[in-house]
Design a protein around this motif. Structure first.
Motif, PDB file in Angstrom:
ATOM      1  N   ARG A 181     100.700  38.401 101.720  1.00  0.00           N
ATOM      2  CA  ARG A 181      99.734  38.219 100.644  1.00  0.00           C
ATOM      3  C   ARG A 181      99.150  39.551 100.172  1.00  0.00           C
ATOM      4  O   ARG A 181      98.722  39.670  99.023  1.00  0.00           O
ATOM      5  CB  ARG A 181      98.615  37.266 101.065  1.00  0.00           C
ATOM      6  CG  ARG A 181      97.656  36.970  99.910  1.00  0.00           C
ATOM      7  CD  ARG A 181      96.793  35.753 100.124  1.00  0.00           C
ATOM      8  NE  ARG A 181      95.927  35.564  98.956  1.00  0.00           N
ATOM      9  CZ  ARG A 181      95.213  34.475  98.714  1.00  0.00           C
ATOM     10  NH1 ARG A 181      95.254  33.459  99.548  1.00  0.00           N
ATOM     11  NH2 ARG A 181      94.461  34.397  97.641  1.00  0.00           N
ATOM     12  N   GLN A 214      90.189  26.851  99.215  1.00  0.00           N
ATOM     13  CA  GLN A 214      91.129  26.487  98.152  1.00  0.00           C
ATOM     14  C   GLN A 214      90.492  25.501  97.170  1.00  0.00           C
ATOM     15  O   GLN A 214      89.756  24.600  97.579  1.00  0.00           O
ATOM     16  CB  GLN A 214      92.393  25.849  98.757  1.00  0.00           C
ATOM     17  CG  GLN A 214      93.188  26.765  99.677  1.00  0.00           C
ATOM     18  CD  GLN A 214      93.832  27.930  98.953  1.00  0.00           C
ATOM     19  OE1 GLN A 214      93.998  27.912  97.731  1.00  0.00           O
ATOM     20  NE2 GLN A 214      94.217  28.953  99.711  1.00  0.00           N
ATOM     21  N   LEU A 228     100.097  23.854 100.165  1.00  0.00           N
ATOM     22  CA  LEU A 228      99.458  24.181 101.430  1.00  0.00           C
ATOM     23  C   LEU A 228      99.194  22.884 102.194  1.00  0.00           C
ATOM     24  O   LEU A 228      98.558  21.978 101.658  1.00  0.00           O
ATOM     25  CB  LEU A 228      98.131  24.904 101.177  1.00  0.00           C
ATOM     26  CG  LEU A 228      98.253  26.331 100.640  1.00  0.00           C
ATOM     27  CD1 LEU A 228      96.896  26.814 100.140  1.00  0.00           C
ATOM     28  CD2 LEU A 228      98.785  27.270 101.712  1.00  0.00           C
ATOM     29  N   VAL A 282     100.826  24.118  94.485  1.00  0.00           N
ATOM     30  CA  VAL A 282     100.558  24.998  95.619  1.00  0.00           C
ATOM     31  C   VAL A 282     100.626  24.130  96.874  1.00  0.00           C
ATOM     32  O   VAL A 282      99.738  23.311  97.136  1.00  0.00           O
ATOM     33  CB  VAL A 282      99.183  25.685  95.495  1.00  0.00           C
ATOM     34  CG1 VAL A 282      98.981  26.676  96.639  1.00  0.00           C
ATOM     35  CG2 VAL A 282      99.063  26.408  94.152  1.00  0.00           C
ATOM     36  N   GLU A 295      98.423  32.453 103.660  1.00  0.00           N
ATOM     37  CA  GLU A 295      97.189  32.060 102.983  1.00  0.00           C
ATOM     38  C   GLU A 295      96.056  33.049 103.200  1.00  0.00           C
ATOM     39  O   GLU A 295      95.295  33.353 102.286  1.00  0.00           O
ATOM     40  CB  GLU A 295      96.751  30.663 103.457  1.00  0.00           C
ATOM     41  CG  GLU A 295      95.511  30.158 102.756  1.00  0.00           C
ATOM     42  CD  GLU A 295      95.088  28.771 103.218  1.00  0.00           C
ATOM     43  OE1 GLU A 295      94.121  28.235 102.653  1.00  0.00           O
ATOM     44  OE2 GLU A 295      95.722  28.217 104.151  1.00  0.00           O
ATOM     45  N   ARG A 313      95.869  20.956 102.061  1.00  0.00           N
ATOM     46  CA  ARG A 313      95.029  21.555 101.019  1.00  0.00           C
ATOM     47  C   ARG A 313      95.855  21.822  99.771  1.00  0.00           C
ATOM     48  O   ARG A 313      95.592  22.764  99.021  1.00  0.00           O
ATOM     49  CB  ARG A 313      94.399  22.860 101.516  1.00  0.00           C
ATOM     50  CG  ARG A 313      93.425  22.674 102.677  1.00  0.00           C
ATOM     51  CD  ARG A 313      92.872  23.973 103.207  1.00  0.00           C
ATOM     52  NE  ARG A 313      93.889  24.990 103.429  1.00  0.00           N
ATOM     53  CZ  ARG A 313      94.807  24.956 104.387  1.00  0.00           C
ATOM     54  NH1 ARG A 313      94.855  23.930 105.217  1.00  0.00           N
ATOM     55  NH2 ARG A 313      95.683  25.922 104.527  1.00  0.00           N
ATOM     56  N   ALA A 314      96.874  21.018  99.543  1.00  0.00           N
ATOM     57  CA  ALA A 314      97.749  21.215  98.385  1.00  0.00           C
ATOM     58  C   ALA A 314      97.004  20.877  97.101  1.00  0.00           C
ATOM     59  O   ALA A 314      96.095  20.043  97.083  1.00  0.00           O
ATOM     60  CB  ALA A 314      98.991  20.348  98.518  1.00  0.00           C
ATOM     61  N   VAL A 373     101.014  32.795  98.560  1.00  0.00           N
ATOM     62  CA  VAL A 373      99.893  32.158  99.251  1.00  0.00           C
ATOM     63  C   VAL A 373     100.397  31.112 100.253  1.00  0.00           C
ATOM     64  O   VAL A 373      99.862  30.975 101.359  1.00  0.00           O
ATOM     65  CB  VAL A 373      98.924  31.527  98.234  1.00  0.00           C
ATOM     66  CG1 VAL A 373      97.901  30.628  98.916  1.00  0.00           C
ATOM     67  CG2 VAL A 373      98.214  32.625  97.433  1.00  0.00           C
ATOM     68  N   GLU A 374     101.440  30.383  99.873  1.00  0.00           N
ATOM     69  CA  GLU A 374     102.011  29.391 100.796  1.00  0.00           C
ATOM     70  C   GLU A 374     102.538  30.053 102.064  1.00  0.00           C
ATOM     71  O   GLU A 374     102.440  29.485 103.158  1.00  0.00           O
ATOM     72  CB  GLU A 374     103.133  28.620 100.102  1.00  0.00           C
ATOM     73  CG  GLU A 374     102.632  27.623  99.066  1.00  0.00           C
ATOM     74  CD  GLU A 374     103.734  27.132  98.127  1.00  0.00           C
ATOM     75  OE1 GLU A 374     103.410  26.438  97.158  1.00  0.00           O
ATOM     76  OE2 GLU A 374     104.924  27.466  98.358  1.00  0.00           O
ATOM     77  N   ARG A 375     103.073  31.259 101.932  1.00  0.00           N
ATOM     78  CA  ARG A 375     103.604  31.966 103.109  1.00  0.00           C
ATOM     79  C   ARG A 375     102.495  32.602 103.946  1.00  0.00           C
ATOM     80  O   ARG A 375     102.654  32.759 105.166  1.00  0.00           O
ATOM     81  CB  ARG A 375     104.574  33.079 102.671  1.00  0.00           C
ATOM     82  CG  ARG A 375     105.845  32.608 102.018  1.00  0.00           C
ATOM     83  CD  ARG A 375     106.923  33.688 102.038  1.00  0.00           C
ATOM     84  NE  ARG A 375     106.536  34.936 101.395  1.00  0.00           N
ATOM     85  CZ  ARG A 375     106.726  35.215 100.111  1.00  0.00           C
ATOM     86  NH1 ARG A 375     107.292  34.310  99.319  1.00  0.00           N
ATOM     87  NH2 ARG A 375     106.374  36.381  99.604  1.00  0.00           N
TER      88      ARG A 375
END
Length: 376
Positions: free
Chosen positions: A246, A165, A12, A10, A240, A15-16, A236-238
């Protein structure tokens, strides 16, 4: 043949995290979580049912990598736990355990525990890190991924919460074999949702492989969890915090949340069962509005029926409110925007979209028709 652990990332910024998917991850928990820890200690939130089945295995997996300190709080199982009393109990317990901001909370359980523990981690010391260890199919494919955390209000589901997250998700597909068939199929309602909202080829695959998946085919289960997580991660990446795309993940949920409220968040209707019925209703409404063919809702219901799942209002035991009362419950949904309920409808299987432009008369007549099919 031993199944390899698969990874969905994921991505982000800042916050990946990884979603690890496959059997045996509880036994590897220490090796997976250890590199994220500032000290060899975690605090575990779980429920009594899951604790009896999996807490010892998780602790053994942690201890194998030197994480010997793993206090746990087991809350009562069930949706009723997802409210202020048990949430307050969990937060106060974490404070008693002297959980620091650099420490890690581990959520071991289904969606209720994942949502509550994540929210507890979000508010404790203004945010501590947490790991999701989802033990149900529903949690593995949906609620453990994406950072939505929260609890229910008496006025509606998930109205209190935060975006927070996780640092890691460990989806041990081996633990799914401990689920009761009804609970497994409820989670499958969320799997079907992914095909319906954005991947017609995945829905085709589910039609062909769903029975084997339900019967315990591990490769099929891993594929279904991975594809579901891939789709959720991409959305979620597009988006959040659910400003746009979403909301597609809520296909079926506007109906589902109203039905859950109408049945008192009880075991009359499990969340994933409500999602499955909600998806069928969303496609029925789409067909009545001329957005998709009449064959599409029939195909959705046929697949749910082939899997032995609830697919209609007639499948919910006990009394239900009339159509107008159900519509009033939908108006309390957290997706309401500027006073208008947002629905996720479809132009076909795999082609969902978000709209507030609903024909209210068609919605009312559809619900009235669905209620009329119920036995008196």
């Amino acid at each position: 043949m031993t199944q390899a652990v698969e990874t969905v990332h994921v991505a982000l910024p800042g916050r990946a995290y990884d979603i690890r998917i496959g059997p045996g991850l509880l036994a590897r928990a220490g090796a997976e979580i250890g590199p994220l820890l500032a000290r060899p200690r975690v605090a575990i939130l779980t429920d009594e049912t899951v604790a009896a089945l999996h807490l010892d295995a998780l602790r053994a997996g942690l201890a194998a990598s030197g994480i010997d300190e793993a206090p746990a709080l087991a809350l009562p199982p069930g949706e009723a736990t997802k409210g202020w009393p048990q949430f307050s109990r969990a937060v106060e317990w974490l404070i008693e355990q002297k959980v620091e901001r650099r420490d890690m909370v581990v959520a071991l359980g289904g969606g209720v525990i994942g949502d509550l523990a994540g929210f507890a981690a979000a508010v404790l010391r203004r945010g501590v890190r947490f790991v999701q260890v989802p033990t149900t199919l529903l949690a593995q494919v949906d609620s453990s991924v994406g950072g939505k955390t929260g609890i229910n209000s008496p006025l509606g589901k998930n109205l209190i919460g935060a975006f927070h997250q996780p640092s890691l998700v460990l989806a041990d597909t081996g633990v799914l074999q401990t689920l009761a068939p009804r609970d497994f199929l409820a989670g499958y309602g969320e799997v079907v949702k992914y095909g319906l909202l954005g991947d017609a080829a995945f829905f085709d695959w589910l039609e062909a492989n769903g029975p084997a998946l339900a019967a315990g085919d591990m490769a099929a289960r891993i594929h279904a969890v991975r594809r579901s997580c891939e789709m959720k991660a991409a959305i979620v990446e597009r988006d959040e915090t659910e400003q746009g795309d979403r909301a597609l993940l809520n296909l079926g949920h506007t109906f589902c949340h109203a039905l859950e409220a109408a049945t008192g968040y009880s075991d009359r209707l499990l969340h994933g069962e409500g999602v499955a019925i909600g998806c069928a209703l969303a496609f029925e409404l789409s067909a009545r509005m001329g957005l998709c063919s009449q064959e599409d809702p029939s195909r959705v219901r046929a697949h749910l029926a082939a899997m032995g799942m609830k697919k209609d209002l007639a499948d919910i035991p006990g009394a239900l409110p009339e159509a107008d009362a159900l519509i009033d419950l939908m108006a309390q949904d957290k997706k309401v925007q500027d006073g208008r309920v947002r629905f996720i409808l479809a132009r076909g299987i795999g082609r969902a979209f978000v709209t507030s432009d609903i024909d209210a008369a068609l919605l009312r007549s559809m619900l009235a028709d669905a209620l009329a099919t119920r036995r008196p």
